[in-house]
Design an enzyme around this catalytic site. Sequence first.
Site, mmCIF file in Angstrom:
data_model
loop_
_atom_site.group_PDB
_atom_site.id
_atom_site.type_symbol
_atom_site.label_atom_id
_atom_site.label_comp_id
_atom_site.label_asym_id
_atom_site.label_seq_id
_atom_site.Cartn_x
_atom_site.Cartn_y
_atom_site.Cartn_z
ATOM 1 N N ASN A 17 -0.280 0.487 -3.255
ATOM 2 C CA ASN A 17 0.751 1.256 -2.470
ATOM 3 C C ASN A 17 1.793 0.107 -2.013
ATOM 4 O O ASN A 17 1.659 -0.619 -1.247
ATOM 5 C CB ASN A 17 -0.023 1.941 -1.315
ATOM 6 N N TYR A 72 -1.454 9.380 -4.394
ATOM 7 C CA TYR A 72 -1.546 9.171 -2.991
ATOM 8 C C TYR A 72 -1.715 10.588 -2.086
ATOM 9 O O TYR A 72 -0.839 11.253 -1.806
ATOM 10 C CB TYR A 72 0.156 8.799 -2.804
ATOM 11 N N ASP A 118 -3.873 5.259 -3.070
ATOM 12 C CA ASP A 118 -4.043 5.234 -1.686
ATOM 13 C C ASP A 118 -4.754 6.443 -1.433
ATOM 14 O O ASP A 118 -4.227 7.504 -1.360
ATOM 15 C CB ASP A 118 -2.840 4.953 -1.002
ATOM 16 N N ASP A 136 2.203 -3.236 3.313
ATOM 17 C CA ASP A 136 1.219 -3.235 4.346
ATOM 18 C C ASP A 136 -0.109 -2.952 3.662
ATOM 19 O O ASP A 136 -1.196 -3.021 4.248
ATOM 20 C CB ASP A 136 1.532 -2.063 5.537
ATOM 21 N N HIS A 137 0.027 -2.486 2.122
ATOM 22 C CA HIS A 137 -1.257 -2.544 1.585
ATOM 23 C C HIS A 137 -1.149 -3.879 0.499
ATOM 24 O O HIS A 137 -0.166 -4.451 0.267
ATOM 25 C CB HIS A 137 -1.155 -1.411 0.643
#
EC number: 3.1.11.2
Length: 248
Positions: free
Chosen positions: A7, A105, A144, A240-241
Site C-alpha cells: 500500500n 484494497y 491491504d 505508512d505501510h
Amino acid sequence: MNIVSWNVNGLRAITGKNFYDFINEFNPDILCLQETKIQAGQIDLNLSEYEQYFCYADKKGYSGTAILSKVKPLNVSYGIGIDEHDHEGRVITAEYENFYLVCAYIPNSQTELKRLDYRRVFNSVIEEYLVNLDKTKPVLFCGDLNVAHKEIDIKNPKTNLRNAGFTIEERDDFTRLLSRGFTDSFRALYPDEVKYSWWSYKFKAREKNTGWRIDYFVVSNRFMSEIKDAYILNEVMGSDHCPVGITI
C-alpha cells in the site's frame, strides 16, 4: 518467484521518494499496489520490464490498485463483477498458469465504524468471489485487507477492540474466509513472530513500532506447499505501510 504487495498511499508521491530504488534493489517478479490514488494518464511509470495494469476509482485521488508483472498474465480483470462494489478501484485479478492473483484494497470501516456495515457486505462478496476462483485454480489473495486478525497482529489490542480494523466483526469475517480453504501465509510460517505492516503517522508510531499487521498474502490451502517464504519488509520506508511478500 517473488510477489510483493505494498500500500503506497499515493503512487505519484512515492515515485518521488524510494519507489524506484526499492524495485531496483528488491526486483520483485510481480508487484501489487494499493491506494494508488491516481486516474488514467496521471502517471507514466518508467518500468518497461513490467506489464502494468491499473484499476481506478471513480473518485479522484482515492483508493485504486495496480499489478506490475514481469510475467504476462493469461488474463486480467477489474473489480468483482458487481456494480455497486466496482466503483472504488479496489480489486484486480490476474490469471497465471498455476494460480489467480487477486490484489485488493479492502474498505476501511472508518471512524465511529460508520462504514462497518458496508465493509461486512464487501467482505462477504469478495469471500464468495475468492471461493469461486478457487474452484478453478489456487488463489493468492494479497493487499491491504484492513484487519488485524489476532491480538499478536496489533501492538495494543485491548485499547483497539472497537476501532476500525480490529472489531470482532471484521476479525470473524477474516476467520470465516480462512475456514473456507485459505491460509494466512505469514502466520502459518511464523506463528509467533510479532511484526507489523502499518503504523499511524501520528505519535511517532513507526519509530515506537506501535503498529498493526493488516497487509497479507492469503493463499489457497493446497498452494501452501509452494510457498517457500513469507516476509514483511519493515525497513522499507516511503508509505505508512511497508511491503509484504511471498517467495514461490
